[in-house]
Scaffold this motif. Structure first.
Motif, PDB file in Angstrom:
ATOM      1  N   LEU A 263      -3.428   3.898   5.694  1.00  9.52           N
ATOM      2  CA  LEU A 263      -2.715   2.830   4.978  1.00  9.52           C
ATOM      3  C   LEU A 263      -3.549   2.300   3.817  1.00  9.52           C
ATOM      4  N   GLN A 264      -4.855   2.190   4.012  1.00  5.22           N
ATOM      5  CA  GLN A 264      -5.731   1.739   2.931  1.00  5.22           C
ATOM      6  C   GLN A 264      -5.695   2.726   1.765  1.00  5.22           C
TER       7      GLN A 264
ATOM      8  N   ALA B  32      -4.042  -3.743   9.524  1.00  6.01           N
ATOM      9  CA  ALA B  32      -5.394  -3.814   8.982  1.00  6.01           C
ATOM     10  C   ALA B  32      -5.549  -2.910   7.764  1.00  6.01           C
ATOM     11  N   GLY B  33      -4.963  -1.715   7.816  1.00  3.58           N
ATOM     12  CA  GLY B  33      -5.046  -0.806   6.680  1.00  3.58           C
ATOM     13  C   GLY B  33      -4.340  -1.347   5.460  1.00  3.58           C
ATOM     14  N   ALA B  34      -3.176  -1.958   5.673  1.00  2.00           N
ATOM     15  CA  ALA B  34      -2.428  -2.539   4.551  1.00  2.00           C
ATOM     16  C   ALA B  34      -3.225  -3.668   3.906  1.00  2.00           C
ATOM     17  N   LYS B  35      -3.850  -4.484   4.742  1.00  2.00           N
ATOM     18  CA  LYS B  35      -4.637  -5.604   4.205  1.00  2.00           C
ATOM     19  C   LYS B  35      -5.873  -5.089   3.473  1.00  2.00           C
ATOM     20  N   ALA B  36      -6.499  -4.027   3.996  1.00  2.00           N
ATOM     21  CA  ALA B  36      -7.668  -3.445   3.331  1.00  2.00           C
ATOM     22  C   ALA B  36      -7.314  -2.901   1.955  1.00  2.00           C
ATOM     23  N   ALA B  37      -6.067  -2.449   1.802  1.00  2.00           N
ATOM     24  CA  ALA B  37      -5.612  -1.907   0.519  1.00  2.00           C
ATOM     25  C   ALA B  37      -5.253  -3.004  -0.469  1.00  2.00           C
ATOM     26  N   GLY B  38      -5.205  -4.253   0.004  1.00  2.00           N
ATOM     27  CA  GLY B  38      -4.775  -5.348  -0.858  1.00  2.00           C
ATOM     28  C   GLY B  38      -3.286  -5.304  -1.142  1.00  2.00           C
TER      29      GLY B  38
ATOM     30  N   LYS C 257     -10.376  12.094   2.356  1.00  2.00           N
ATOM     31  CA  LYS C 257     -11.795  12.173   2.738  1.00  2.00           C
ATOM     32  C   LYS C 257     -12.695  11.469   1.737  1.00  2.00           C
ATOM     33  N   MET C 258     -12.271  11.397   0.477  1.00  2.00           N
ATOM     34  CA  MET C 258     -13.096  10.787  -0.563  1.00  2.00           C
ATOM     35  C   MET C 258     -12.802   9.304  -0.781  1.00  2.00           C
ATOM     36  N   THR C 259     -11.676   8.790  -0.267  1.00  2.00           N
ATOM     37  CA  THR C 259     -11.282   7.409  -0.570  1.00  2.00           C
ATOM     38  C   THR C 259     -11.083   6.528   0.653  1.00  2.00           C
ATOM     39  N   SER C 260     -10.807   7.101   1.801  1.00  2.00           N
ATOM     40  CA  SER C 260     -10.582   6.301   3.008  1.00  2.00           C
ATOM     41  C   SER C 260     -11.907   5.731   3.500  1.00  2.00           C
ATOM     42  N   TYR C 261     -11.979   4.435   3.682  1.00  2.00           N
ATOM     43  CA  TYR C 261     -13.228   3.805   4.105  1.00  2.00           C
ATOM     44  C   TYR C 261     -13.754   4.382   5.424  1.00  2.00           C
ATOM     45  N   PRO C 262     -12.913   4.529   6.462  1.00  2.00           N
ATOM     46  CA  PRO C 262     -13.445   5.109   7.711  1.00  2.00           C
ATOM     47  C   PRO C 262     -13.948   6.539   7.533  1.00  2.00           C
ATOM     48  N   ALA C 263     -13.334   7.298   6.623  1.00  2.00           N
ATOM     49  CA  ALA C 263     -13.773   8.679   6.402  1.00  2.00           C
ATOM     50  C   ALA C 263     -15.101   8.724   5.653  1.00  2.00           C
ATOM     51  N   VAL C 264     -15.278   7.807   4.699  1.00  2.00           N
ATOM     52  CA  VAL C 264     -16.486   7.804   3.882  1.00  2.00           C
ATOM     53  C   VAL C 264     -17.665   7.196   4.635  1.00  2.00           C
ATOM     54  N   PHE C 265     -17.408   6.110   5.380  1.00  2.00           N
ATOM     55  CA  PHE C 265     -18.498   5.350   5.981  1.00  2.00           C
ATOM     56  C   PHE C 265     -18.561   5.509   7.498  1.00  2.00           C
ATOM     57  N   ALA C 266     -18.238   6.679   7.989  1.00  2.00           N
ATOM     58  CA  ALA C 266     -18.351   6.954   9.425  1.00  2.00           C
ATOM     59  C   ALA C 266     -18.805   8.392   9.610  1.00  2.00           C
ATOM     60  N   SER C 267     -19.353   8.688  10.774  1.00  2.00           N
ATOM     61  CA  SER C 267     -19.807  10.047  11.067  1.00  2.00           C
ATOM     62  C   SER C 267     -18.640  10.917  11.482  1.00  2.00           C
ATOM     63  N   THR C 268     -18.817  12.209  11.405  1.00  2.00           N
ATOM     64  CA  THR C 268     -17.767  13.151  11.780  1.00  2.00           C
ATOM     65  C   THR C 268     -17.752  13.360  13.290  1.00  2.00           C
ATOM     66  N   LEU C 269     -16.730  14.033  13.782  1.00  2.00           N
ATOM     67  CA  LEU C 269     -16.677  14.391  15.189  1.00  2.00           C
ATOM     68  C   LEU C 269     -17.721  15.471  15.472  1.00  2.00           C
TER      69      LEU C 269
END
Length: 308
Positions: free
Chosen positions: A41-42, A63-69, A182-194
């Motif tokens: 959603l972000q 939460a995703g909608a709010k993160a996107a403003g 992968k390049m713009t989603s906050y959880p994808a950028v600032f979290a570790s992979t599986l």
């Protein structure tokens, strides 16, 4: 040809099996279902793209909608007419719903939501956390069961429910979006992979989910008996249509009385609901356990919740 490193092979194998199950050419994973929803959603929404969220949808979508403003425009639960009026007022954007709601077990009107999305130019996101594994002949979820995979833009899910693992999953319309996510989603950028061990466990669980149809059959049988039994005693299950059932109880003193009443019940009478066999039947073998005829017996009259 040079052989791929083991972690890459594990990821590729997992992706291929998951894409086959969910009939999608493109996908991506995340650390959790919450991250999948919030990150998607972000990524999709923004200040100029309102998000229309069902009032009972999972908090991660909000939460995703709010993160996107993005402007968040909630609509009444499962009310597509109200949703359409909201879109007519605020313009096209993103529609975010659950296929099965964890709050009460009600089921989304998926075909009608597809009609609204297509008629208004909105993007439709369906969270299948509670229907993946439990619906469709191979457990692909309610969207697949309804034959709507081509009409739903994004499906998200948590693998912590039927899969009993920690991960999230998103179906995507094309490979370009996967890379963009992968390049713009906050959880994808600032979290570790599986890690590879997680992927191996998920792949093994996926095999069970696809082939053990007897588990879905038994789940639906027991859930139906429980819903019918509670309804016959006067409990209001608030529209539950599946294996999730909630019981609003009213004031605090009523909560305590309902709790004490339920403690007197045997909620899984072994004489009528046989446990799963020690060795699970696999690959199309039928479950030989007899179908349950009742789910519980009460030693006293249950306390009915007060009206809200």
């Amino acid at each position: 040809m040079e052989q791929l490193p083991q972690p890459v092979r594990d990821q590729t194998l997992h992706d291929r099996h998951a894409r086959t199950l969910l009939s999608t050419p493109n996908d991506t994973t995340s650390q959790s279902g919450y991250d999948a929803n919030a990150g998607l959603l972000q990524t999709l929404a923004g200040p100029e793209a309102p998000v229309y969220v069902d009032m009972l949808a999972h908090m991660s979508l909000w939460a995703g909608a709010k993160a996107a403003g993005a402007p968040v425009r909630p609509f009444r639960h499962n009310d597509t007419a109200h949703l359409l009026r909201r879109i007519e007022e605020y313009g096209p954007g993103v529609i975010a719903v659950d296929s099965m709601y964890s709050v009460c077990g009600s089921l989304a009107p998926l075909a009608a939501l597809c009609d609204v999305a297509e008629g208004t130019g909105c993007v439709l996101v369906v969270d299948e956390a509670h229907s993946l594994g439990t619906h469709d002949p191979e457990g692909a979820g309610m969207v697949a069961q309804a034959g709507l995979t081509a009409r739903v833009h994004f499906r998200t899910t948590s693998l912590s429910k039927a899969f009993a693992k920690q991960a999230g999953y998103i179906t995507c319309p094309d490979e370009d979006f996967v890379e963009y996510f992968k390049m713009t989603s906050y959880p994808a950028v600032f979290a570790s992979t599986l890690v590879p061990s997680d992927l191996v466990l998920i792949a093994a669980t996926l095999d069970v989910v696809r082939h053990d149809e007897w588990r879905r059959t038994r789940l639906h049988e027991v859930a139906t008996i429980l819903r019918e039994g509670l309804t016959s005693l006067g409990y209001d299950l608030r529209g539950s249509g599946a294996h999730i059932m909630s019981q609003p109880t009213g004031p605090g003193d009523t909560v305590i009385r309902v709790r004490d009443s339920w403690k007197t019940m045997t909620c899984s009478d072994p004489s009528s609901v046989p446990p799963p066999p020690t060795t699970a039947p696999r690959y199309g073998s039928p479950c030989t356990a007899t179908s349950p005829t009742r789910i519980w017996t009460a030693s006293s009259t249950p306390v009915k919740p007060s009206a809200p």
